[in-house]
Design a protein around this motif. Structure first.
Motif, PDB file in Angstrom:
ATOM      1  N   MET A 106       0.830  -1.209   0.000  1.00 16.78           N
ATOM      2  CA  MET A 106       0.000   0.000   0.000  1.00 16.78           C
ATOM      3  C   MET A 106       0.859   1.250   0.000  1.00 16.78           C
ATOM      4  O   MET A 106       0.560   2.238  -0.699  1.00 16.78           O
ATOM      5  N   TYR A 135       0.284   5.300   1.224  1.00 14.51           N
ATOM      6  CA  TYR A 135      -0.435   5.110   2.488  1.00 14.51           C
ATOM      7  C   TYR A 135       0.510   4.619   3.574  1.00 14.51           C
ATOM      8  O   TYR A 135       1.174   3.599   3.418  1.00 14.51           O
ATOM      9  N   ALA A 139      -6.700  -3.147   0.743  1.00 15.46           N
ATOM     10  CA  ALA A 139      -6.930  -2.287  -0.417  1.00 15.46           C
ATOM     11  C   ALA A 139      -7.240  -3.179  -1.609  1.00 15.46           C
ATOM     12  O   ALA A 139      -6.554  -4.182  -1.838  1.00 15.46           O
ATOM     13  N   LEU A 143      -9.998   1.339  -0.355  1.00 12.09           N
ATOM     14  CA  LEU A 143      -9.401   0.897   0.903  1.00 12.09           C
ATOM     15  C   LEU A 143     -10.488   0.594   1.920  1.00 12.09           C
ATOM     16  O   LEU A 143     -11.386   1.414   2.143  1.00 12.09           O
ATOM     17  N   THR A 156     -10.789  -0.066   5.880  1.00 15.81           N
ATOM     18  CA  THR A 156      -9.978   0.081   7.074  1.00 15.81           C
ATOM     19  C   THR A 156     -10.860   0.490   8.249  1.00 15.81           C
ATOM     20  O   THR A 156     -12.093   0.599   8.104  1.00 15.81           O
ATOM     21  N   ALA A 176      -5.326   7.710   5.923  1.00 14.56           N
ATOM     22  CA  ALA A 176      -5.390   7.335   4.508  1.00 14.56           C
ATOM     23  C   ALA A 176      -5.609   8.554   3.620  1.00 14.56           C
ATOM     24  O   ALA A 176      -5.003   8.682   2.557  1.00 14.56           O
TER      25      ALA A 176
END
Length: 385
Positions: free
Chosen positions: A36, A42, A53, A64, A66, A74
């Protein structure tokens, strides 16, 4: 907060998608934090939780998935704009949100790669994903797809590694100056941290491996710093880190007085790492480096004390390791050496019966012709009194 130009990220994404198409993948589930960072910038430690991702083989933007604490992380450190969240709750299963995203992208029945060889995907989370997507799409291991692209560095990445090597040099000099009979290992380690942090670097993702006495024979970090004896030995292995890119160094030194046996061990070790460096050039394989390492040690009668591998690739990594593998440097590894690789070469002798160690390591850049040693600190047998 991006540390590379957007054009570089676009090139990396294009190369990754081309690799996906060669492998017949419709999408790739990125769980490796290093992937990432490489593809989007990121930068977070939140990979210890469920985080993924999703990259498709077409030009559709990455998505993404998360947790809420990483939303601004991010937004502000990456090129990703499509950020979805899952929330902590009893019985929460983020694979549901992941499958919904894949369904939204029309990936039912598709061939989907997944990064499995990463600290960013624990076995329990993999099981959630595997069970969720079983019979819904074809899930295949694609752990090395982005990793292989990352093995060869761009000029911008090499510039960061060079800075990391400068910081590692400054750190080593500081630790050597702090090393003397009666010194406390913790104070030596602290002295080494100052030049890196004050120089704008990052805490290394591992180590330092620093130990005297019996601990000098360890090649992993262990808790319990001790005070050096009047006559002792000290092994130091550490990394300078800059923008997550690492450059490593390793030394074993004598404390109090020179040890003739260790002097001989050093002489052979210097010969070994010199041969390894000479072998690290295009036209050879990664395995040829270890063949050179083994030949010197075995010829000198140290086959019993050497390691079965002698280094590995370095790059931008996250805890718990600065090792950025594959490749590992071991005999039989047929990966071709090409210009632009960053490799940590280490020649290590552990003579347990005599309770003696001797280690020497540095980071190199492969290029046309001989490799470049990035450290400017001369390898020598050091005695600190």
């Amino acid at each position: 907060m991006l540390h590379f130009e957007r054009e570089e990220f676009e090139t990396r994404l294009a190369n990754a998608r081309a690799a996906m198409r060669r492998e017949g993948l419709d999408a790739l589930l990125l769980f490796a934090q290093e992937s990432m960072y490489y593809l989007t910038g990121y930068d977070t430690s939140g990979f210890v939780f469920f985080q993924c991702a999703i990259m498709t083989a077409n030009d559709e933007p990455l998505t993404l998935l998360t947790r809420r604490p990483d939303l601004e992380q991010a937004r502000r450190t990456s090129t990703m704009e499509d950020i979805r969240l899952w929330y902590d709750a009893p019985g929460m299963d983020p694979s549901r949100e992941l499958m919904a995203i894949l369904e939204e992208k029309g990936l039912k029945g598709a061939r989907v790669g997944i990064e499995m060889r990463t600290f960013g995907l624990t076995a329990d989370n993999y099981e959630l994903v595997r069970r969720r997507l079983s019979n819904w799409c074809e899930l295949v291991d694609a752990s090395n797809l982005v990793r292989q692209l990352r093995a060869v560095k761009s000029p911008a990445e090499i510039a960061y590694v060079r800075r990391a090597a400068e910081l590692a040099d400054a750190s080593l000099v500081a630790m050597l100056e702090a090393s003397r009979p009666g010194a406390f290992e913790g104070e030596i380690a602290a002295a080494g941290a100052v030049p890196i942090l004050a120089g704008g670097g990052d805490p290394a993702p591992s180590g330092p491996v620093l130990g005297s006495g019996d601990r000098a024979l360890l090649v992993r970090s262990a808790t319990g710093f001790r005070t050096l004896d009047p006559v002792d030995q000290l092994t130091i292995e550490h990394a300078g880190s800059y923008r997550r890119y690492c450059a490593c160094l390793m030394r074993t030194i004598s404390i109090g007085r020179a040890n003739p046996v260790q002097q001989t061990m050093f002489d052979v070790t210097l010969e070994a790492i010199t041969a390894m460096t000479e072998a690290a050039r295009p036209g050879n394989t990664i395995g040829a480096i270890d063949d050179a390492h083994r030949a010197v040690y075995d010829r000198a009668g140290y086959g019993h004390a050497r390691m079965s591998a002698c280094g590995y690739s370095l790059g931008a990594t996250y805890r718990p390791s600065w090792m950025d593998v594959p490749p590992m440097i071991y005999s039989g590894n047929e990966m071709a050496i090409v210009p632009g690789m960053i490799l940590f070469l280490h020649a290590i002798l552990i003579d347990a019966p005599q309770n003696l160690a001797m280690s020497l390591g540095y980071t190199i850049l492969t290029r046309d012709g001989p490799a470049e040693v990035l450290s400017k600190v001369k390898p020598e047998y050091v005695v600190r009194t």
